[in-house]
Design a protein around this motif. Sequence first.
Motif, short mmCIF file in Angstrom:
data_model
loop_
_atom_site.label_atom_id
_atom_site.label_comp_id
_atom_site.label_asym_id
_atom_site.label_seq_id
_atom_site.Cartn_x
_atom_site.Cartn_y
_atom_site.Cartn_z
N PRO A 1 -8.75 -2.41 0.01
CA PRO A 1 -9.95 -3.06 -0.52
C PRO A 1 -11.13 -2.95 0.45
O PRO A 1 -10.97 -3.14 1.65
CB PRO A 1 -9.51 -4.52 -0.71
CG PRO A 1 -8.03 -4.42 -0.94
CD PRO A 1 -7.57 -3.28 -0.08
N GLN A 2 -12.28 -2.63 -0.09
CA GLN A 2 -13.54 -2.48 0.64
C GLN A 2 -13.60 -1.19 1.47
O GLN A 2 -14.64 -0.54 1.55
CB GLN A 2 -13.81 -3.69 1.55
CG GLN A 2 -13.73 -5.04 0.85
CD GLN A 2 -14.68 -5.13 -0.34
OE1 GLN A 2 -15.80 -4.66 -0.27
NE2 GLN A 2 -14.21 -5.76 -1.41
N LEU A 3 -12.49 -0.82 2.08
CA LEU A 3 -12.48 0.39 2.92
C LEU A 3 -12.26 1.66 2.11
O LEU A 3 -12.60 2.76 2.56
CB LEU A 3 -11.40 0.29 3.99
CG LEU A 3 -11.57 -0.83 5.03
CD1 LEU A 3 -10.42 -0.81 6.03
CD2 LEU A 3 -12.91 -0.72 5.75
N GLY A 4 -11.69 1.51 0.92
CA GLY A 4 -11.45 2.67 0.07
C GLY A 4 -10.26 3.50 0.55
O GLY A 4 -9.30 2.98 1.12
N LYS A 5 -10.34 4.82 0.36
CA LYS A 5 -9.23 5.70 0.72
C LYS A 5 -9.17 5.92 2.24
O LYS A 5 -10.20 6.17 2.87
CB LYS A 5 -9.36 7.05 0.03
CG LYS A 5 -9.13 7.00 -1.48
CD LYS A 5 -9.19 8.41 -2.06
CE LYS A 5 -8.93 8.39 -3.57
NZ LYS A 5 -8.96 9.76 -4.15
N ARG B 1 -5.14 3.17 -0.43
CA ARG B 1 -6.41 2.56 -0.86
C ARG B 1 -6.44 1.12 -0.40
O ARG B 1 -5.63 0.30 -0.83
CB ARG B 1 -6.55 2.64 -2.38
CG ARG B 1 -6.72 4.07 -2.90
CD ARG B 1 -6.77 4.10 -4.42
NE ARG B 1 -7.85 3.27 -4.94
CZ ARG B 1 -9.10 3.69 -5.11
NH1 ARG B 1 -9.43 4.95 -4.80
NH2 ARG B 1 -10.02 2.90 -5.59
N ASP C 1 -3.03 9.51 0.92
CA ASP C 1 -3.98 8.42 1.17
C ASP C 1 -3.40 7.07 0.76
O ASP C 1 -2.48 6.98 -0.05
CB ASP C 1 -5.27 8.65 0.38
CG ASP C 1 -5.94 9.97 0.71
OD1 ASP C 1 -5.90 10.37 1.88
OD2 ASP C 1 -6.50 10.60 -0.22
N ARG D 1 -12.34 0.83 11.92
CA ARG D 1 -13.28 0.81 10.81
C ARG D 1 -13.74 -0.61 10.48
O ARG D 1 -14.91 -0.84 10.17
CB ARG D 1 -12.64 1.46 9.58
CG ARG D 1 -12.55 2.99 9.66
CD ARG D 1 -12.33 3.59 8.30
NE ARG D 1 -13.33 3.15 7.33
CZ ARG D 1 -13.30 3.47 6.03
NH1 ARG D 1 -12.30 4.21 5.57
NH2 ARG D 1 -14.25 3.04 5.21
N TYR E 1 0.86 -1.19 0.00
CA TYR E 1 0.00 0.00 0.00
C TYR E 1 0.90 1.24 0.00
O TYR E 1 1.65 1.46 0.95
CB TYR E 1 -0.89 0.01 1.24
CG TYR E 1 -1.85 -1.16 1.30
CD1 TYR E 1 -3.09 -1.10 0.68
CD2 TYR E 1 -1.52 -2.33 1.99
CE1 TYR E 1 -3.98 -2.15 0.74
CE2 TYR E 1 -2.40 -3.39 2.05
CZ TYR E 1 -3.63 -3.30 1.42
OH TYR E 1 -4.50 -4.35 1.47
N GLU F 1 -17.63 -1.59 10.64
CA GLU F 1 -18.34 -1.80 9.38
C GLU F 1 -18.46 -3.26 8.95
O GLU F 1 -19.35 -3.59 8.16
CB GLU F 1 -17.65 -0.99 8.27
CG GLU F 1 -17.58 0.50 8.57
CD GLU F 1 -16.78 1.26 7.53
OE1 GLU F 1 -16.63 0.72 6.40
OE2 GLU F 1 -16.29 2.36 7.83
#
Length: 266
Positions: A105-109, A103, A101, A127, A94, A131
Amino acid sequence: MRKLLGLIILLLLLVTSCVPTRKITYLQESDTVKNDTLIRIQKVQAPYRLQINDILSIQIKAPYDQSLVSMFNVTGGNSNQNPQQGGGLYFSGYTVDLHGDIRVPQLGKIKALGLTLEELRELIEKRLLTEYFKENADLFVTVRLGGLRYVMTGEVGSKGEQVIFRDQATIVEAISNGGGVPITGDLTNVRIVRQYPEGVKVHHLDLTQLDVIYSPYYYIQPNDMIVVDPLPQKALGTGTTGLASFTTIISVFTTLVTTLLFITRL
């Protein structure tokens, strides 16, 4: 007069040609420190805060919910990436982008710039629990740097980018990893050019003194630039070892004598 001039030049060469051992020896003990004395090291380095272009390895594990964990792992990529494998993280890790930022997967930025590794880990874990995962999922998140990347330049064994695949390393270890400093390098004023959120600062270290271990800059950080200047002996071209200096002095002396003999015969 001419003989006196030649003698003065010879003496100057004798004084300036050899590189003193004290200038090329790492971590010398001071006169006030006895041999084999136990030295207490206090690690005063502040927690590293993520910068743009840092590469991270993020591992997400949940033994009781393996199917859900697979949603967050890039195939063949970072969550299972062993940091010791090195270059693989460049393609699968990453990266903190120009906006600060990463990115996921699934969580986005996720804003990572300026956070410590622990702060980013807590943010991702929070998070995920909010979530996706339940409290009893036994969630385990690990965030690590993809090695300590730094640059060496100047009078060093190997110029350019270097990588140590560890979480922490001293400047002595970093220099050794990069090929070391030749005998013509000045260890008394090694510079670290370090990036900060507010800009760039230059820190000076004397690696010939054992007291350098107390410096807050003794441990390197990602993106550091290590600069080693050459000693004056290299610029003078008079030799670095006793044999080289002796050869140079004999050569200069022979030239002077030949020149004087030639002039006196005119």
